[in-house]
Design a protein around this motif. Structure first.
Motif, short mmCIF file in Angstrom:
data_model
loop_
_atom_site.label_atom_id
_atom_site.label_comp_id
_atom_site.label_asym_id
_atom_site.label_seq_id
_atom_site.Cartn_x
_atom_site.Cartn_y
_atom_site.Cartn_z
N MET A 130 50.26 42.65 44.16
CA MET A 130 51.31 41.67 44.41
C MET A 130 50.78 40.45 45.15
N SER A 131 49.80 40.65 46.01
CA SER A 131 49.23 39.58 46.83
C SER A 131 47.74 39.87 47.00
N THR A 132 46.94 38.82 47.10
CA THR A 132 45.51 39.04 47.34
C THR A 132 45.28 39.77 48.66
N ASP A 133 46.26 39.68 49.59
CA ASP A 133 46.14 40.42 50.85
C ASP A 133 46.18 41.93 50.63
N ASP A 134 46.70 42.36 49.49
CA ASP A 134 46.77 43.79 49.18
C ASP A 134 45.44 44.33 48.64
N VAL A 135 44.52 43.46 48.29
CA VAL A 135 43.23 43.88 47.74
C VAL A 135 42.22 43.96 48.89
N LYS A 136 41.70 45.14 49.11
CA LYS A 136 40.73 45.38 50.18
C LYS A 136 39.39 45.73 49.56
N VAL A 137 38.32 45.24 50.18
CA VAL A 137 36.97 45.45 49.65
C VAL A 137 36.13 46.10 50.74
N TYR A 138 35.50 47.21 50.37
CA TYR A 138 34.65 47.95 51.30
C TYR A 138 33.25 48.03 50.71
N VAL A 139 32.26 47.91 51.58
CA VAL A 139 30.87 48.14 51.19
C VAL A 139 30.34 49.22 52.13
N ASP A 140 29.92 50.33 51.54
CA ASP A 140 29.48 51.50 52.31
C ASP A 140 30.51 51.86 53.37
N VAL A 145 32.71 50.13 54.90
CA VAL A 145 33.02 49.12 55.91
C VAL A 145 33.85 48.02 55.25
N LEU A 146 35.01 47.74 55.83
CA LEU A 146 35.88 46.70 55.29
C LEU A 146 35.19 45.34 55.40
N ARG A 147 35.20 44.60 54.30
CA ARG A 147 34.52 43.30 54.25
C ARG A 147 35.54 42.18 54.04
N SER A 148 35.18 40.99 54.49
CA SER A 148 36.04 39.82 54.29
C SER A 148 35.24 38.62 53.79
N ASP A 149 33.96 38.84 53.51
CA ASP A 149 33.08 37.73 53.11
C ASP A 149 33.04 37.58 51.59
N TYR A 150 34.22 37.42 51.01
CA TYR A 150 34.33 37.24 49.57
C TYR A 150 35.52 36.33 49.28
N THR A 151 35.56 35.82 48.08
CA THR A 151 36.69 35.01 47.61
C THR A 151 37.11 35.55 46.25
N PHE A 152 38.30 35.19 45.83
CA PHE A 152 38.75 35.51 44.48
C PHE A 152 38.29 34.38 43.57
N SER A 153 37.44 34.72 42.61
CA SER A 153 36.95 33.72 41.67
C SER A 153 37.74 33.78 40.36
N GLY A 154 38.69 34.66 40.30
CA GLY A 154 39.61 34.84 39.17
C GLY A 154 40.69 35.79 39.64
N ASP A 155 41.68 36.04 38.80
CA ASP A 155 42.77 36.93 39.20
C ASP A 155 42.28 38.34 39.50
N TYR A 156 41.25 38.78 38.78
CA TYR A 156 40.77 40.15 38.93
C TYR A 156 39.27 40.21 39.17
N THR A 157 38.72 39.19 39.83
CA THR A 157 37.29 39.14 40.14
C THR A 157 37.10 38.63 41.56
#
Length: 96
Positions: free
Chosen positions: A23-33, A35-47
């Protein structure tokens, strides 16, 4: 949780695509190993695109985490019931 997350093994790429709705990009969480990460951007609706690619062989998890503490729509007595409000309310339940 089917259709709400995808896992990758990093191979040096900065771009990762995922197949689920949100529903919102805030609902998409990204983890690496894990660990929650925030150093990314949306370069498309699903990328997403990381500022710096994750280390090769690290585990990348992209997951939808829909808010369960607040209703997306608060229906009011006497208010007009719209398709948009119904869709939004249903989407929140569907994404849970």
């Amino acid at each position: 949780m089917a259709n709400s997350f995808v896992e990758f093994t990093a191979s040096g790429s900065s771009n990762f695509s995922f197949p689920f709705t949100y529903m919102s990009t805030d609902d998409v969480k990204v983890y690496v190993d894990e660990v929650l990460r925030s150093d990314y951007t949306f370069s498309g609706d699903y990328t997403i695109t990381f500022t710096t690619p994750p280390t090769v062989d690290s585990k990348v998890l992209i997951r939808r985490e829909t808010d369960t503490t607040a209703k997306a729509v608060d229906f009011q007595s006497g208010a007009m019931l719209t398709e948009g409000d119904l869709d939004t309310a249903f989407d929140q339940v569907f994404n849970l």
